[in-house]
Design an enzyme around this catalytic site. Structure first.
Site, short mmCIF file in Angstrom:
data_model
loop_
_atom_site.label_atom_id
_atom_site.label_comp_id
_atom_site.label_asym_id
_atom_site.label_seq_id
_atom_site.Cartn_x
_atom_site.Cartn_y
_atom_site.Cartn_z
N HIS A 76 -21.39 66.68 161.75
CA HIS A 76 -19.95 66.49 161.56
C HIS A 76 -19.31 67.80 161.14
CE1 HIS A 76 -16.42 65.13 158.96
NE2 HIS A 76 -16.10 64.74 160.18
N SER A 77 -18.23 68.19 161.82
CA SER A 77 -17.41 69.32 161.41
C SER A 77 -18.22 70.63 161.36
CB SER A 77 -16.75 69.00 160.07
OG SER A 77 -15.70 69.88 159.78
#
Length: 227
Positions: A76-77
């Site tokens: 994520h991210s």
């Protein structure tokens, strides 16, 4: 049964996956979600020496320790950088890479290259009293008051070195690993997302950046289809 390895992004901890893990497990899958060095219950390990390479080593260590294979590796991210270098090191153990609203680097790039807005955060940190701490810059698209309160219990500062160390993507075998991008469609002002490479699958969720908190069921459904 698939094996999912969920890697949280900057400022977060593994607790951000608390709503997704039981759903994946209920569907019959194995799930691992480590907290990276310097966050959550490992916040005491945070310091200016913690960087991207530290977090890559965290994930590689878990893969080796658990002797994982055929892994659906989700980042994520910021963790888009982490999973990229992990896949470069052990492509034979990775079945699929999932960039969850994540940075998509080329070889030798750092976060400041992939997402130029992060340069401002780096400059502020370098000129701060600590010289290395980057505080959380908001609530990552989470708007429900109860969710925001919960999110804030898991957030901590980001070491600046994480955004400056480059990704390694020099193993030709990594190109054979399938990759899917899941994009959150509610994009904050000033956020610049690099387009997915041509030919790679892109899926969308109509929510903000922390979709594992705001749309856990819908995210799980996508992950199960990918796995």
């Amino acid at each position: 049964m698939a094996t999912y390895l969920l890697v949280h992004g900057a400022w977060h901890s593994a607790r951000c996956w608390d709503r997704v893990i039981p759903l994946l497990e209920a569907a019959g899958h194995r799930v691992l979600a480590p907290t990276l060095t310097g966050y959550g219950d490992k916040i005491h390990l945070a310091g200016p020496e913690v960087g991207l390479d530290t977090h890559v080593a965290d994930v590689l260590g878990l893969i080796t320790e658990q002797d994982l294979a055929e892994v659906v590796l989700v980042g994520h991210s910021y963790a888009g950088l982490v999973i990229s270098s992990v896949a470069n090191a052990v492509p034979e153990r990775i079945a699929h890479l999932v960039h969850l609203d994540a940075m998509v680097p080329e070889h030798g790039e750092a976060a400041v290259d992939v997402m130029p807005v992060s340069r401002q955060l780096v400059e502020l940190a370098l000129n701060s009293d600590s010289g290395w701490r980057i505080p959380p810059p908001g609530t990552f698209g989470v708007t429900d008051p109860d969710d925001v309160a919960w999110l804030r219990t898991m957030l901590s500062d980001q070491p600046v070195r994480c955004l400056l160390e480059p990704v390694r993507l020099d193993n030709p075998a990594v190109k054979a690993v399938p990759r899917t991008h899941i994009h959150s469609t509610v994009v904050p002002e000033g956020f610049e997302r690099r387009a997915a490479p041509p030919g790679e699958r892109v899926l969308e969720l109509p929510t903000g950046h922390d979709c594992m908190i705001t749309m856990p069921r819908e995210l799980t459904d996508l992950l199960v289809k990918i796995g």
